[in-house]
Design an enzyme around this catalytic site. Structure first.
Site, short mmCIF file in Angstrom:
data_model
loop_
_atom_site.label_atom_id
_atom_site.label_comp_id
_atom_site.label_asym_id
_atom_site.label_seq_id
_atom_site.Cartn_x
_atom_site.Cartn_y
_atom_site.Cartn_z
N ARG A 2 0.82 -1.20 0.00
CA ARG A 2 0.00 0.00 0.00
C ARG A 2 0.87 1.27 0.00
NH1 ARG A 2 -2.25 3.42 2.50
NH2 ARG A 2 -1.20 3.15 4.46
N ARG A 6 3.62 6.54 -3.34
CA ARG A 6 4.24 7.71 -2.71
C ARG A 6 5.74 7.80 -2.91
NH1 ARG A 6 2.73 9.59 3.20
NH2 ARG A 6 2.66 7.41 3.77
N ARG A 15 1.22 14.77 -7.93
CA ARG A 15 0.79 15.37 -6.65
C ARG A 15 1.12 16.86 -6.58
NH1 ARG A 15 -1.01 16.36 -3.01
NH2 ARG A 15 -0.18 15.60 -1.04
N ASP A 51 -9.06 6.73 -0.75
CA ASP A 51 -8.71 6.83 0.67
C ASP A 51 -9.90 6.38 1.49
OD1 ASP A 51 -6.35 8.02 2.41
OD2 ASP A 51 -8.24 8.38 3.45
N TYR A 126 -11.60 8.85 13.22
CA TYR A 126 -11.35 10.12 12.52
C TYR A 126 -12.50 11.09 12.74
CZ TYR A 126 -7.17 8.45 10.17
OH TYR A 126 -5.90 8.00 9.92
O1 CP3 Z 1 -1.95 2.19 -1.35
C1 CP3 Z 1 -2.46 3.07 -1.99
O2 CP3 Z 1 -1.85 4.04 -2.46
C2 CP3 Z 1 -3.91 2.89 -2.28
C3 CP3 Z 1 -4.72 3.95 -1.84
C4 CP3 Z 1 -4.85 4.22 -0.35
C5 CP3 Z 1 -4.65 5.52 0.20
N1 CP3 Z 1 -5.07 5.50 1.49
C6 CP3 Z 1 -4.15 6.71 -0.53
C7 CP3 Z 1 -3.40 7.69 0.27
C8 CP3 Z 1 -5.31 3.40 0.66
C9 CP3 Z 1 -5.62 1.90 0.60
C10 CP3 Z 1 -5.47 4.21 1.82
C11 CP3 Z 1 -6.02 3.71 3.08
C12 CP3 Z 1 -5.91 4.53 4.30
N2 CP3 Z 1 -5.95 5.91 4.42
C13 CP3 Z 1 -5.84 3.99 5.59
C14 CP3 Z 1 -5.89 2.53 5.93
C15 CP3 Z 1 -4.63 1.82 5.64
C16 CP3 Z 1 -3.51 2.08 6.63
O3 CP3 Z 1 -2.52 2.69 6.21
O4 CP3 Z 1 -3.62 1.69 7.76
C17 CP3 Z 1 -5.77 5.07 6.50
C18 CP3 Z 1 -5.64 4.97 8.00
C19 CP3 Z 1 -5.86 6.27 5.75
C20 CP3 Z 1 -5.90 7.68 6.25
C21 CP3 Z 1 -4.74 8.41 5.68
N3 CP3 Z 1 -4.73 9.00 4.42
C22 CP3 Z 1 -3.45 8.59 6.24
C23 CP3 Z 1 -3.04 8.11 7.61
C24 CP3 Z 1 -2.69 9.27 5.30
C25 CP3 Z 1 -1.21 9.58 5.38
C26 CP3 Z 1 -0.90 10.97 5.77
C27 CP3 Z 1 0.58 11.19 5.52
O5 CP3 Z 1 0.87 11.95 4.58
O6 CP3 Z 1 1.39 10.61 6.22
C28 CP3 Z 1 -3.48 9.53 4.17
C29 CP3 Z 1 -3.07 10.18 2.93
C30 CP3 Z 1 -2.90 9.25 1.79
N4 CP3 Z 1 -3.87 8.39 1.35
C31 CP3 Z 1 -1.75 9.08 0.98
C32 CP3 Z 1 -2.07 8.12 0.00
C33 CP3 Z 1 -1.21 7.62 -1.13
C34 CP3 Z 1 -0.45 9.88 1.07
C35 CP3 Z 1 -0.56 10.76 -0.10
C36 CP3 Z 1 0.43 11.81 -0.30
O7 CP3 Z 1 1.05 12.33 0.63
O8 CP3 Z 1 0.54 12.15 -1.48
#
Ligand code: CP3
Length: 317
Positions: A2, A6, A15, A51, A126
């Site tokens: 997953r 990034r 992005r 997400d 959340y």
């Molecule tokens: O793997 C993938 O890229 C598929 C898409 C995906 C995203 N979020 C895209 C995303 C999936 C499957 C998720 C699930 C998700 N989102 C979860 C459950 C999985 C896990 O990790 O436990 C949770 C808790 C979230 C909530 C969330 N969204 C968090 C904690 C974050 C990270 C914040 C950070 O920058 O540290 C996000 C943002 C997010 N969602 C990113 C991605 C690729 C980071 C994007 C970026 O910075 O460009």
């Protein structure tokens, strides 16, 4: 793996021009960023780019995803009237762009697509905290002190998650993963009381679809059995529990997914190879979907990821 995207320059380039939510809401972009790690890495399945908070928007929640922080909710949900404001999710009307992305992906991919949703506890956290939380204190306070409001919230969220996952499968997803990322903050007793009934109803409701249902959370060593008992087909394991111990806790027949520590990918290749082989040795490669124990860290070298996939494919039990 997953969030593999990034670590990729082609993801970062997109992005710079689009927010995460914009990419989730635009099927062409969601499709492109889902495909990026697939093209580079040679993985055996793709995970939809979206997400866990996307369906909450469809339920009328005003939210954003802050880079480096995570989801942030404009007006946290803390009372019965806040819960009553959450509208039921109509996947086609409220999140049609996700289903369009699934359809586009299925027509382009020659490997299975995994759809997903956040589980009710993690989504509730959340909504109640208003953003990421270390101790989930407000969430637990509401759960323990107002079980009726908690029940109403969990019911609305599980109804939404159920129709949302079904819609992804009907659009062509081959499997689904339910992310209860933060449920490891509960004891097994409270998991049974405040979470398991709703998760069980979600998995039960997908039974007729005949797809694999994967269930995952972080720090869930003590919850592996009750989480599996909710009716999933595959149990995800984070890196804190060695795979042989996870197997001992769940029995030989339960397929497992996991569990290399994502931080190991920051070490020299020899260390990665040795640790990845160790993960595989602990299951003999049987009934095991090799994966990381959590998402890819953004500073990971994509070359290490590609090499890891090759290494796993070459494994002989
Ligand atoms: O793997 C993938 O890229 C598929 C898409 C995906 C995203 N979020 C895209 C995303 C999936 C499957 C998720 C699930 C998700 N989102 C979860 C459950 C999985 C896990 O990790 O436990 C949770 C808790 C979230 C909530 C969330 N969204 C968090 C904690 C974050 C990270 C914040 C950070 O920058 O540290 C996000 C943002 C997010 N969602 C990113 C991605 C690729 C980071 C994007 C970026 O910075 O460009």
């Amino acid at each position: 793996m997953r969030q593999a995207g990034r670590s990729l320059p082609e993801y970062r380039a997109l992005r710079e021009r689009h927010s995460i939510l914009e990419m989730c809401r635009t099927p062409e972009l969601a499709t492109e960023v889902t495909l990026q790690p697939v093209r580079r890495l040679g993985v055996d399945a793709a995970i939809l780019f979206s997400d866990i908070v996307v369906p909450l928007q469809g339920m009328g929640v005003d939210l954003d995803i802050e880079p480096g922080r995570g989801p942030v909710i404009a007006q946290p949900v803390r009372s019965s009237s806040d819960v009553a404001r959450l509208t039921p999710l109509d996947p086609a009307g409220d999140a049609g762009y996700v289903l369009d992305a699934v359809k586009m992906l299925v027509s382009e991919l020659d490997i299975p697509l995994i759809g997903f949703a956040g589980a009710p506890f993690t989504l509730a956290s959340y909504l109640i905290e208003g953003g990421p939380s270390r101790d989930h204190a407000r969430t637990k306070a509401l759960m323990f002190s107002e079980p009726e409001v908690w029940g109403q919230l969990m019911q609305r969220l599980s109804d939404a998650v159920s129709v949302y996952l079904r819609a992804q499968v009907e659009a062509g997803a081959s499997a689904i993963q339910l992310f209860d990322s933060w449920v490891g903050s509960l004891s097994p007793i409270d998991y049974e009381l405040y979470v398991a009934p709703w998760v069980t109803s979600i998995f039960d409701g997908l039974d007729d679809l005949g797809i694999s249902r994967i269930h995952f959370g972080v720090v869930t060593g003590e919850l592996l059995q009750p989480m599996h008992a909710t009716g999933c087909d595959v149990m995800g394991v984070d890196w804190r529990v060695p795979m042989d111990q996870a197997r001992a806790r769940l029995g030989e027949d339960v397929p497992l997914q996991g569990n290399l520590d994502p931080a190991i990918l920051l070490a020299p290749w020899e260390v990665v190879a040795q640790r990845a082989t160790d993960v595989l040795d602990r299951t003999g490669g049987q009934k095991h979907i090799f994966n990381l124990g959590h998402g890819v860290l953004p500073q990971t070298d994509p070359g290490q990821l590609a090499r890891l996939v090759e290494h796993i494919h070459a494994f002989q039990p």
